[in-house]
Design a protein around this motif. Structure first.
Motif, PDB file in Angstrom:
ATOM      1  N   TYR A  47       3.637  -3.881   6.495  1.00 10.12           N
ATOM      2  CA  TYR A  47       3.389  -4.474   5.177  1.00 10.12           C
ATOM      3  C   TYR A  47       2.872  -5.913   5.310  1.00 10.12           C
ATOM      4  O   TYR A  47       3.308  -6.655   6.181  1.00 10.12           O
ATOM      5  N   ASP A  50       1.194  -9.934  -0.433  1.00  9.07           N
ATOM      6  CA  ASP A  50       0.069 -10.297  -1.295  1.00  9.07           C
ATOM      7  C   ASP A  50       0.433 -11.612  -1.995  1.00  9.07           C
ATOM      8  O   ASP A  50       1.469 -12.226  -1.690  1.00  9.07           O
ATOM      9  N   ILE A  86       9.683  -0.647  -0.374  1.00 13.28           N
ATOM     10  CA  ILE A  86       9.841  -0.553  -1.835  1.00 13.28           C
ATOM     11  C   ILE A  86      11.249  -1.013  -2.225  1.00 13.28           C
ATOM     12  O   ILE A  86      11.431  -1.777  -3.175  1.00 13.28           O
ATOM     13  N   LEU A 146       8.602   6.089  -9.649  1.00 12.17           N
ATOM     14  CA  LEU A 146       7.528   5.564  -8.801  1.00 12.17           C
ATOM     15  C   LEU A 146       6.260   6.395  -8.960  1.00 12.17           C
ATOM     16  O   LEU A 146       6.271   7.599  -8.707  1.00 12.17           O
ATOM     17  N   PRO A 147       5.152   5.752  -9.353  1.00 17.72           N
ATOM     18  CA  PRO A 147       3.883   6.483  -9.400  1.00 17.72           C
ATOM     19  C   PRO A 147       3.438   6.836  -7.976  1.00 17.72           C
ATOM     20  O   PRO A 147       3.615   6.033  -7.052  1.00 17.72           O
ATOM     21  N   ASP A 151       1.423   4.171  -6.228  1.00 14.24           N
ATOM     22  CA  ASP A 151       2.122   3.024  -5.646  1.00 14.24           C
ATOM     23  C   ASP A 151       2.737   3.388  -4.299  1.00 14.24           C
ATOM     24  O   ASP A 151       2.715   2.600  -3.354  1.00 14.24           O
ATOM     25  N   ALA A 173      -0.017   3.435  -1.878  1.00 14.56           N
ATOM     26  CA  ALA A 173      -0.519   2.094  -1.557  1.00 14.56           C
ATOM     27  C   ALA A 173       0.401   1.396  -0.549  1.00 14.56           C
ATOM     28  O   ALA A 173      -0.069   0.780   0.413  1.00 14.56           O
ATOM     29  N   ILE A 174       1.701   1.497  -0.752  1.00 13.14           N
ATOM     30  CA  ILE A 174       2.632   0.878   0.199  1.00 13.14           C
ATOM     31  C   ILE A 174       2.565   1.626   1.530  1.00 13.14           C
ATOM     32  O   ILE A 174       2.547   1.030   2.612  1.00 13.14           O
ATOM     33  N   TYR A 189      -0.008   0.652   4.199  1.00  7.26           N
ATOM     34  CA  TYR A 189       0.257  -0.487   5.083  1.00  7.26           C
ATOM     35  C   TYR A 189       0.886  -0.042   6.400  1.00  7.26           C
ATOM     36  O   TYR A 189       0.830  -0.745   7.390  1.00  7.26           O
TER      37      TYR A 189
END
Ligand code: HEM
Ligand code: SF4
Lengths: 556, 176
Positions: free
Chosen positions: A2, A5, A148, A281-282, A285, A288-289, A292
């Motif tokens: 990760y 941002d 998360i 949780l979509p 998402d 996306a995590i 990483y």
């Protein structure tokens, strides 16, 4: 791994600024130590026997080379040239000056690190399988969910003043290397028959003075429900967990006193109301995590097979190290390297600034820039090409980092004990050192095979003694330091709490007692393949007690 | 509590300090003719519903951390104020109750935090759903006067006073 941002950077920077202000106010006398205490604990600053201690979070035990280099730099600049890796995959500095801590936090923030949630009655730094993402036996990498959870639990308004600290651990493999069943919540990431990802959810494990193995309360929780279900568990605990006695304030006691069935019912009822909330949780998402943590594209390195065989043949020390410290990688051209922080006679988990820098350099060149901290207080290079193993070994050798003892009797976990800790009854580190020296010979260790010794200086069990194959606990009896021995503990997929053998041993006697136990095992094992734990489970405590106390019980 | 400390109590909400019309009393009788009263939960539950609803005074209820809010749930729309207590700053049960009252059960009256309210918890309290905080701590009072809330520029979880951050679903930004 990760990367922060802007949101994360701004958040951490704001916290550092706040803490600077608080430290200033403490140093100027505006805040008393008592008023400062909750504030420093929010930032991982403890008061130990001799000095302040700073505990830095290493989320799910994953570090980049740059971060490791920074940890080395901090050890050299602000501490006495070393740091201590802990059983919660974090690093502790034992001697920072309070006035320097804001500067240390600034330095950490530069490399996307912090010390939040490493103390206090909040959801602590989430731990994970130290082989996550690379282990050959893994279903899926659990670290995206660790990340998360890390984000969601950071300064959580509802859950920052729980009855007691709260620890979550995640694994993605059948073979549990993360000890999830001795955590407040243990999450086992797996696939259902349809191939979807979800978690088996365990609740209420823990050690301390009432060791308990967690109960599975849900066999399969879809991953998108992770935060709603965790919220339900922690909310029920926050509302109903005991607060009248700090030793009974953990969720394990709530599970025990309420009953698993009833508590599960309460959690499920709470979850029904939360399931379709903002916490769902979509998939986007999660993806996306997850991206990483996607393994770096590893080059095919098939030449390593032959090179490795030849190098092993030529160098017996290297061969022993490979056999003991290198485990299978998902990619057959690569291996997972455990760097032992347990040199014979050394302090378990300590690493010098130079060692940290060396590991950082090696990881940058040979392990895709990544390092792990294991809860067994070792470091891991997750992706080393077999072809590079000999080079890596030679480099590790230059600074005492190539001890070939991963999983063996000298790979001991020990808490700081009386050398540092105000709560200790007894020393832990010197006992670990003496056991290590006694059994240090390579042939002897290899003859004994897998054997986990874990040592705690008091019943708080920071050294995990309850789940050591052999556990050693410092107790105080009439002003004397005594060591109580437990046998048969384990923190893998079949978690058990060790059984106490009998009266404790003095500091002089304890290493002999361990030797008697080991010799008894060697004498009764069915074959060399029967590990200490397997043999203990087969024969029980009796032969070991006989060996330890036999003469005394006969004399009585 | 001494008279001096009593005097220092101040009521604060997102908009700043405000006057507090309520007094705390053990029973309605003990409250004299105060127009707004906060009763302990047991006393409040002991009131006849009709008496309470037709009374010309506002009758709020104080709930200790160990007390259950369930008996209040079906009467929420008739309660002007619920005061959740923090006997010590590190007893966090009232946060979950605030979340349930405001988030799940839609309590629209005033939700007040009373007790050991310190500056470091102010943002947590607001985000959990408290409308007002009763503050006595000197440092907290000073910081609130300067509107120095120890806030962060963003949050990692849903909570009141914030909106989607345009990033991961769990993140939020404060709304002004
Ligand atoms: C020297 C300062 C330390 C102090 C004062 C301290 C204190 C404590 C206390 C009081 C507990 C029990 C909490 C409870 O009631 O559940 C505990 C648990 C624990 N500590 Fe420490 N600790 C220290 C250092 C460490 C270190 C260096 C490590 C890692 C090597 C560690 C790892 C743990 C773990 C893993 C537990 C959890 C055991 C469980 O599951 O209950 N601690 N510690
Ligand atoms: S087990 Fe006891 S002695 Fe060891 S670090 Fe924890 S509190 Fe200190």
């Amino acid at each position: 791994m990760y990367r922060y941002d802007e949101f994360d950077h701004a958040f951490v920077a704001a916290r550092v600024e706040q803490f600077k202000d608080q430290v200033q106010r403490r140093l100027s006398g505006e805040l008393t130590e008592e008023q400062f205490r909750p504030l420093r604990l929010m930032n991982g600053v403890y008061l130990q026997l001799h000095a302040y201690m700073l505990r830095v979070a290493v989320p799910y035990g994953t570090l980049s080379s740059r971060q490791m280099r920074k940890l080395g730099h901090i050890a050299r600049t602000y501490d006495r040239g070393y740091g201590h890796f802990t059983t919660r995959q974090n690093i502790q500095y034992n001697w920072p000056a309070l006035g320097d801590i804001p500067a240390i936090l600034d330095e950490l923030a530069e490399v996307e690190m912090h010390a939040m949630q490493t103390s206090g009655n909040c959801i602590r730094n989430v731990t994970a399988d130290h082989f996550a993402g690379v282990a050959a036996d893994e279903v899926a990498d659990p670290r995206p969910f660790g990340e998360i959870l890390r984000q969601w639990s950071s300064l959580h308004p509802e859950f920052s003043y729980l009855p007691r600290k709260f620890k979550i651990s995640v694994t993605g493999a059948e073979h549990d290397r993360a000890a999830i069943q001795v955590h407040d919540i243990g999450l086992h990431l797996k696939k259902n028959e349809a191939g979807e990802l979800g978690f088996a959810v365990y609740v209420g494990g823990g050690q301390g003075r009432t060791p308990m193995v967690a109960k599975m309360i849900r066999d399969f929780l879809p991953v998108e429900d992770l935060l709603s279900y965790t919220t339900a568990i922690v909310r029920v605990y926050n509302l109903h967990g005991r607060r009248d006695n700090k030793y009974k304030a953990r969720i394990k006691i709530l599970v025990h006193e309420t009953g698993t069935e009833e508590l599960t019912r309460q959690i499920e009822a709470e979850w029904q109301a939360l399931k379709e909330s903002d916490l769902k949780l979509p998939q986007g998402d999660i993806a996306a995590i997850d991206s990483y943590f996607r393994p770096p594209a590893l080059l095919a390195r098939p030449e390593g097979w032959a090179a490795l065989a030849a190098a092993k043949k030529a160098d017996a020390g290297f061969a022993a190290w490979v056999d003991q410290n290198v485990t299978p990688h998902k990619n057959p051209d690569y291996g997972v390297v455990t760097i032992s922080l347990k040199p014979i006679g050394g302090i378990p988990g300590d690493a010098s600034a130079e060692q940290m820098e060396l590991v950082a350099d090696i990881a940058e060149k040979f392990s895709q820039d990544e390092i792990r901290v294991s809860h067994e207080q070792n470091l891991v290079l997750p992706s080393v090409a077999l072809a590079d193993l000999h080079m890596v070994y030679e480099l590790l050798l230059t600074d005492g980092l190539a001890t070939a003892n991963a999983g063996l009797i000298t790979d001991i976990i020990a808490c700081p004990g009386l050398d540092y800790c105000a709560l200790a009854n007894a020393r832990s580190i010197p006992v670990a050192q003496r056991i290590s020296v006694r059994f240090g010979a390579a042939e002897r260790q290899s003859e004994i095979g897998e054997l986990k010794i874990k040592i705690s200086g008091c019943i708080n069990a920071c050294g995990h003694h309850h789940v050591g194959h052999i556990g050693i606990l410092g107790v105080e009896k009439k002003g004397e330091e005594l060591y109580q021995i437990t046998l048969g503990g384990s923190a893998d997929e079949i978690t058990t709490v060790g059984e106490i053998t009998g009266r404790g041993f003095s500091s002089e006697e304890v290493v002999d007692a361990i030797e008697k136990i080991v010799d008894t095992y060697l004498g009764l094992r069915a074959s060399k393949d029967e590990t200490f734990l397997a043999a203990y489970r087969r024969v029980g405590a009796a032969p070991f007690k006989e060996a330890l106390y036999g003469e005394i019980s006969r004399a009585a | 509590m001494s008279a001096a400390e009593q005097n220092q109590k101040q009521l604060w909400g997102r908009e700043g300090f405000r006057d507090d019309p309520y007094i705390e009393a053990e029973s309605l009788d003990a409250a004299g003719d105060a127009p707004a009263v906060i009763l302990p939960l047991a006393a409040w539950l002991g009131l006849d519903d009709d008496v309470r609803r037709t009374s010309n005074r506002r009758i709020g209820v104080a709930v200790a951390p160990g007390e259950d809010i369930d008996p209040l749930l079906e009467k929420l729309d008739t309660i002007p104020l619920i005061a959740l207590q923090f006997p010590a700053f590190n007893d966090g049960r009232s946060y979950s109750k605030a979340e349930l009252l405001k988030g799940r059960h839609g309590f629209s009256g005033e939700l007040r935090a009373v007790g050991d309210v310190l500056i470091d918890q102010v943002v947590f309290m607001l985000r959990a759903g408290f409308d007002t905080l009763q503050v006595t701590n000197r440092i907290a009072l000073e910081r609130l006067k300067g509107r120095d809330l120890h806030d962060t520029p963003g949050y990692y979880q849903p909570g009141r006073g914030s909106a989607q951050a345009g990033s991961y679903s769990w993140r939020r930004m404060p709304v002004a």
